[in-house]
Design an enzyme around this catalytic site. Sequence first.
Site, short mmCIF file in Angstrom:
data_model
loop_
_atom_site.label_atom_id
_atom_site.label_comp_id
_atom_site.label_asym_id
_atom_site.label_seq_id
_atom_site.Cartn_x
_atom_site.Cartn_y
_atom_site.Cartn_z
N SER A 169 0.79 -1.21 -0.13
CA SER A 169 0.01 0.03 -0.08
C SER A 169 0.77 1.38 0.05
O SER A 169 1.59 1.36 0.68
CB SER A 169 -0.89 -0.02 1.27
N GLY A 170 0.52 2.23 -0.85
CA GLY A 170 1.31 3.29 -0.90
C GLY A 170 1.04 4.52 0.14
O GLY A 170 1.72 5.03 0.73
N ASP A 176 1.62 -0.90 -5.34
CA ASP A 176 1.20 0.48 -5.40
C ASP A 176 2.18 1.52 -5.74
O ASP A 176 2.90 1.83 -5.25
CB ASP A 176 0.25 0.95 -4.29
N CYS A 182 -5.35 10.42 -1.31
CA CYS A 182 -5.93 9.08 -0.80
C CYS A 182 -7.07 8.85 -1.55
O CYS A 182 -8.03 9.81 -1.57
CB CYS A 182 -6.05 9.01 0.37
N GLY A 183 -7.49 7.79 -2.14
CA GLY A 183 -8.87 7.37 -2.57
C GLY A 183 -10.26 7.58 -1.78
O GLY A 183 -11.08 7.68 -2.29
N ASN A 231 -10.62 -2.88 -3.21
CA ASN A 231 -10.20 -2.36 -2.06
C ASN A 231 -11.46 -2.54 -1.00
O ASN A 231 -12.16 -1.92 -0.72
CB ASN A 231 -9.76 -1.01 -2.30
#
Length: 531
Positions: A101-102, A184, A222-223, A380
């Site tokens: 995970s980034g 990522d 962030c998404g 996710n």
Amino acid sequence: MSAYQNDIKAVAALKESFGSSWSAIDPESVARMRAQNRFKTGLEIAQYTADIMRKDMVEYDADSSVYTQSLGCWHGFIGQQKLISIKKHLKTTNKRYLYLSGWMVAALRSEFGPLPDQSMHEKTSVAALIEELYTFLRQADSRELDLLFTALDDAREAGDKAKAAEIQNQIDNYETHVVPIIADIDAGFGNPEATYLLAKKMIEAGACCIQIENQVSDEKQCGHQDGKVTVPHADFIAKINAVRYAFLELGIDNGVIVARTDSLGAGLTKQIAVTNKPGDLGDQYNSFLDCEEISEAELGNGDVVIKREGKLLRPKRLPSNLFQFRKGTGEARCVLDSITSLQNGADLLWIETEKPHVGQIAAMVNEVRKTIPNAKLVYNNSPSFNWTLNFRQQVFDAMVAEGKDVSAYDRANLMSIDYDETELAQLADEKIRTFQRDGSAEAGIFHHLITLPTYHTAALSTDNLAKGYFADQGMLAYVKGVQRQEIRQGIACVKHQNMAGSDIGDNHKEYFAGEAALKAGGKDNTMNQFG
């Protein structure tokens, strides 16, 4: 003949060719060391794991019940322990991956200290974590094989041929802890050349699968936060191509690219797409812009306008110089993004959603599949969702739609512990339990991951230990809450010296120095208290 036996035979012949100067070399010891070092380079790992992912994708196309899963890991040790646990409890690593995970790289692995998920961390830290994860997974192989070698020696010494044959079979058919990593790369950390260079580093470290998103690199969020800004499709396709070229240059011809769209939650774009004719990709992208029709006389100084179907349209431009999409277009943009990505080199999709709802995900995937029948998702299962509240509200809404009495529930407060034993809560928990199975069957989800689980488990377990240890429980907090559980649950780390490689080192000392070896695992080693 097994690889192990072949190595013994080959080294014996090599030893003989070098004569007496190699008299101290034991061919079986060499075979053991080779077995413990199966993967010599990151590219070997990338090829091995790419083959696994491609096989799994084909199997999923034939049967959606065989989906794949992963948990996000922010340190090599965490990834190692996850795979050791999987092998212990499930007996195989089949269909289980790791996720890098980034977000966790930014929060936990940056030299700047904790950072928000906005591509501000050092890009090299991503490749470094991939290398670290595989270093720890390879060490897990080495440790487990070392235990088998010791058991084989014990069986031979005891004259137990049946036991020795059983252990030899386990060695010959050993399943590695090395599994695919979905890694990522955020929005690519710059222009396509920067994306290509970083992708190469990630692949050389062992990555067979790279996930890239369609946000603006220098505006990346962030998404699950606001303020996301997407790029026109041509810009994103260039970065997909950059990753593919990196795979091909390094010889990983079947490397996997996951194209992520953040369009569902992104209301902004940094630029208007280039369009040459009505209906082309740029024109489709621009058609989602929030525009007002104006006359030539209404043009203001510095206005940007689009001409479409003979009309002048002025896109809504914010003080930040970003352009705004029309509200309610997110799902349509996600569908177009997904089709475009798959038609231009991506292998899998990632649609970032604002809630875990199978119906919503399926609606978008079904639209994509009208054009790309075998479209598949990486999804996710985010800790940013309040899973309990979301699913209780979904059940509440379903009960209302069915005409059931919901007067005992307050929809806005369904998270309350007061509802934990109710029928609604039990139905919601069952929907959570089957979410991955249902999503794979109904919404084309090939891979389910949780981005940040081990971030949260580390915080929770540390809190539980600290609240007792630093209060009146003292050592009992550790012994009862940690060590006693490790012993009773068979957690390998209870023998932390062995986990860190002490016994492997002892065996190497014996290979190198024979009876003169000074070994650490003698009678005074306190690890012997754990059996």
